[in-house]
Write an enzyme that holds these catalytic residues in place. Structure first.
Site, short mmCIF file in Angstrom:
data_model
loop_
_atom_site.label_atom_id
_atom_site.label_comp_id
_atom_site.label_asym_id
_atom_site.label_seq_id
_atom_site.Cartn_x
_atom_site.Cartn_y
_atom_site.Cartn_z
N CYS A 1 -2.82 42.58 8.14
CA CYS A 1 -4.05 43.33 8.46
C CYS A 1 -5.08 43.20 7.34
O CYS A 1 -4.96 43.84 6.29
CB CYS A 1 -3.71 44.81 8.70
SG CYS A 1 -5.17 45.80 9.08
N CYS B 1 -7.11 46.45 6.72
CA CYS B 1 -6.36 47.48 5.97
C CYS B 1 -6.21 47.09 4.49
O CYS B 1 -6.39 47.93 3.61
CB CYS B 1 -4.95 47.66 6.54
SG CYS B 1 -4.82 47.53 8.32
N ASP B 2 -5.87 45.85 4.22
CA ASP B 2 -5.42 45.47 2.88
C ASP B 2 -6.37 44.54 2.11
O ASP B 2 -6.15 44.30 0.92
CB ASP B 2 -4.04 44.80 2.97
CG ASP B 2 -3.00 45.74 3.55
OD1 ASP B 2 -3.14 46.96 3.35
OD2 ASP B 2 -2.06 45.27 4.22
#
Ligand code: FAD
Ligand code: NAP
Length: 315
Positions: free
Chosen positions: A135, A138-139
């Protein structure tokens, strides 16, 4: 609890749209069972530019934000729980929940979508969440000002590489062939970005590091030559597996007919081989795997369910 008119399993674009159309179409007793936050896998996308009517840069999370509230206005109930199995006896479905309880329904719309696949290189599992991710939204920020590698050559890999290239100093796209599966305009965009390097005809061999996380990835060219790419982050985007577990019965058969890839066989009304059971979105055969088509499936299935329940209860 009384018997539900419709149980919706999954709260992605398909399930949410099914929820909107069933409740707005007059069904009063509809529950959408979604194990997490509603919105589905598009919530992991940093940018979506092909949802009709939505122009400008918008993330998957922003696109999906108003959907649950719109459904709830018409009476859709969201229960946050993992469904383990759907069974059917006579005309009644039983929805089995993770906590061991169950609920009954006259009809079921399933839209459990798909989940990111693992690429299978050494160290992938060991470093998952510690430098290996699926992701970018997200990261990606963890690698601001650093170099990262992306494994894969489809739409997801290339689009997420474009996103990462805005945050990171350099993005290596490691792909096992020398041509991409992605849409042509996305490939053209990628080729124009100066801080993206294409590492083609190479498979990811091993991610290595220490207790603090990933330090690099070794890739193997088809010639056999090994290259060491020193990066603290590796993003894998190598496709998805169909989430069909809820259809598996106690005797290991599926509740309805499936194809060899584990996708649910449906007709153009999203009806499965079991009356009252509809399958929508990424989990069905020949799915275009798009937000718009998943939403369309949800609407089609919901309209069928309204007629099905009416006929069942008023026959
Ligand atoms: P999903 O979105 O997968 O939703 C399924 C839901 O079911 C999930 O919320 C899950 O938590 C839930 N669920 C699963 N199992 C259970 C269970 N047992 N019990 C309860 N709940 C369960 N499409 C586009 O049109 N444009 C794009 O730009 C685009 N970009 C993408 C970028 C990325 C990174 C990814 C991963 C996908 C992208 N897609 C894009 C594809 C799009 O996201 C999917 O086609 C779409 O989300 C499918 O919707 P769905 O409702 O079928 O399933
Ligand atoms: P995908 O299209 O299945 O592509 C997966 C990629 O990973 C392929 O390039 C594949 O290589 C590679 N791959 C598979 N297994 C691998 C392994 N073990 N090791 C290394 N590489 C591996 O998956 P996706 O990109 O996630 O897309 C899924 C679906 O969502 C597609 O239908 C896609 O079009 C759709 N989607 C659409 C959009 C959009 O419309 N903008 C955005 C994202 C996703 P090969 O090419 O050699 O097989």
């Amino acid at each position: 609890m009384s018997i539900l008119d419709c149980a919706i399993i999954g709260g992605g674009p398909a399930g949410l749209t099914a929820g909107l159309y069933t409740t707005r179409g007059g069904l009063e007793n509809v529950v959408m069972f979604e194990k997490g936050m509603p919105g589905g896998q598009i919530m992991n996308s940093s940018e979506i530019e092909n949802y009709p009517g939505v122009t400008g840069e918008i993330s998957g999370m922003d696109l999906m934000a108003p959907w649950p509230e719109q459904c709830q206005r018409f009476g859709l109930v969201h229960e946050m729980v993992t469904i383990t199995r759907v069974t059917k006896k006579d005309n009644i479905f039983t929805i089995h929940k993770e906590d061991g309880t169950s609920v009954e329904a006259y009809s079921v719309i399933i839209g459990t979508g798909s989940s990111p696949r693992r690429a299978g290189f050494k160290g992938e599992d060991a470093f998952f969440g510690r430098g290996v991710s699926t992701c970018a939204t997200c990261d990606g920020f963890f690698y601001k000002g650093k170099e990262v590698a992306v494994v894969g050559g489809g739409d997801t890999a290339l689009e997420e590489a474009l996103y990462l290239a805005k945050i990171c100093t350099k993005v290596y796209i490691i792909h096992r062939r020398d041509t991409f599966r992605s849409a042509p305009n996305t490939i053209e965009r990628v080729k124009k970005v100066p801080n993206i390097e294409l590492v083609l005809d190479c498979v990811a061999d091993e991610v290595y590091g220490d207790a603090s996380g990933v330090q690099g990835i070794k890739v193997k060219h088809k010639s056999g030559e090994i290259r060491d790419i020193v990066v603290p982050g590796v993003f894998t985007f190598v496709g998805n597996n169909v989430n069909n577990e809820v259809l598996i019965q106690e005797d290991s058969t599926f509740l309805c007919d499936m194809n060899e890839q584990g996708q649910v066989i449906v007709n153009i009304s999203m009806a499965t081989s079991v009356p009252g059971l509809y399958a929508t979105g990424d989990m069905r055969i020949a799915a275009p795997k798009q937000v718009i088509s998943a939403a369309g499936d949800g609407a089609v299935a919901a309209l069928q369910v309204i007629s099905y329940v009416d006929e069942l209860l008023n026959a």
